[in-house]
Write an enzyme that holds these catalytic residues in place. Sequence first.
Site, PDB file in Angstrom:
ATOM      1  CG  ASN A 104      -2.231  -0.761   0.917  1.00 25.27           C
ATOM      2  OD1 ASN A 104      -2.533  -1.066  -0.252  1.00 25.27           O
ATOM      3  ND2 ASN A 104      -2.977  -1.095   1.965  1.00 25.27           N
ATOM      4  CB  VAL A 341      -4.223  -8.446   3.321  1.00 23.65           C
ATOM      5  CG1 VAL A 341      -5.349  -9.446   3.112  1.00 23.65           C
ATOM      6  CG2 VAL A 341      -4.752  -7.116   3.832  1.00 23.65           C
ATOM      7  CG  HIS A 342       0.898  -9.679   5.706  1.00 17.41           C
ATOM      8  ND1 HIS A 342       0.238 -10.723   5.106  1.00 17.41           N
ATOM      9  CD2 HIS A 342       1.232 -10.116   6.942  1.00 17.41           C
ATOM     10  CE1 HIS A 342       0.189 -11.752   5.928  1.00 17.41           C
ATOM     11  NE2 HIS A 342       0.781 -11.408   7.055  1.00 17.41           N
ATOM     12  CB  CYS A 343       0.217  -2.928   4.403  1.00 16.41           C
ATOM     13  SG  CYS A 343       0.018  -2.456   6.115  1.00 16.41           S
ATOM     14  CB  SER A 344       0.666  -6.582   0.459  1.00 17.53           C
ATOM     15  OG  SER A 344       1.779  -5.849   0.873  1.00 17.53           O
TER      16      SER A 344
END
Length: 384
Positions: A104, A341-344
């Site tokens: 992100n 989602v690990h900023c992804s």
Amino acid sequence: MEKTRDIRYFDHAATSWPKPAEVVEAVNRALTETGGNPGRGAHTFALAATRAVSDARIAVASLLGIAESRDVFFVPGCTEALNLVLKGTLAPGDRVVVSSVEHNAIVRPLTVLAAAGVEVVKVRGDAEGRIDPDDVETAVRQAPTRAVICQHASNVTGAIQPVGDLADIAHDNGAVMIVDGAQAAGHLALDLSALGADAYAVAGHKGLLGPQGIGVLYLAPGFEPTELVQGGGGADAHDPSQPKDRPERYEAGTGNTPGAIGLGAAASLLAHRGAEIRATERRLTRALHEGLLGIPGVTVLGPPPGEARVPIVSVTVTWMGPDELAATLDRRYGIMTRAGVHCSPWTHETVGTGAAGAVRFAPGHGTTDDDIAAALDAMGELAK
Ligand code: PMP
């Protein structure tokens, strides 16, 4: 490096822990001994701070293979570095080609830029999260392109992208190459002056083992995005315009001096011990990866064992959702991982885990064989 007993820290991809004693001592010295404002004034402490930041810049440049330390800019983090480059380079009407596995820190500034009229063309990665240079070349050749944007390594799959090849493709087609190196720096030996990226953004607090709140932007000589902020810098104070000199242009205002000095100490440490740390990380990551593949109901995201990856192994399991798995590992076994989602979200969507995400095990500089065995034992027990 002494560890607190029973803490199994597997979240180095979010931030490395613990910070080496050398880094803690350097930050302490910056706060207590050389406490002046670098570049501001000529008294003893101001000069000591100026020298300490300059030494840190040289140590970071040397570690990352950057020929001239003036091309290293200390910024608050990788996110800020990417915002600077993207917003300082792209204008309405420009077209960019970006991979579908970005964080992100790229996706969100690009969303703002797209709303302002930048055309964003996404190149899809494969099911393991790898980007194929041929796909990027096809996309770049379709229309005049200002920039190719890609991460060097994924914070979800651990996959390493062929950013040197992508830089060649960008340059052959009149575009610049912008690289997110958040998960690569420290975990891969870097030679940025040779890599070909025009901009390379780095987090100081992950693989580089520095404090949070400090990052590095490398800009190749001659690549001059507009600076994100203007303000004081010590030199040419009568001029109302931001200086064009490096590094002053991109470092307006008082920076994170203790952070920069701490990062410099980390870079010096990695210059000596980096190869050994990386070799251990690779060995332990492979053992974790292969061990997890042997547990019933576990799926590992990303490339297979044997293929190069940074120390990240993300999994889904048939017996629990990611949030419950990470919480159980933490509460019952003291194993700290990161779920979701690990900023992804783009990456998870690409590899088929877009809805609930995964659980990420990210070993690092302090991880031991014992930690890997404990993680595999816990996962084996939970699988029953
Ligand atoms: N890109 C990637 C691939 C990352 O993993 C991260 C950190 N999660 C960032 C960018 C942003 O780094 P920071 O939060 O330190 O600015």
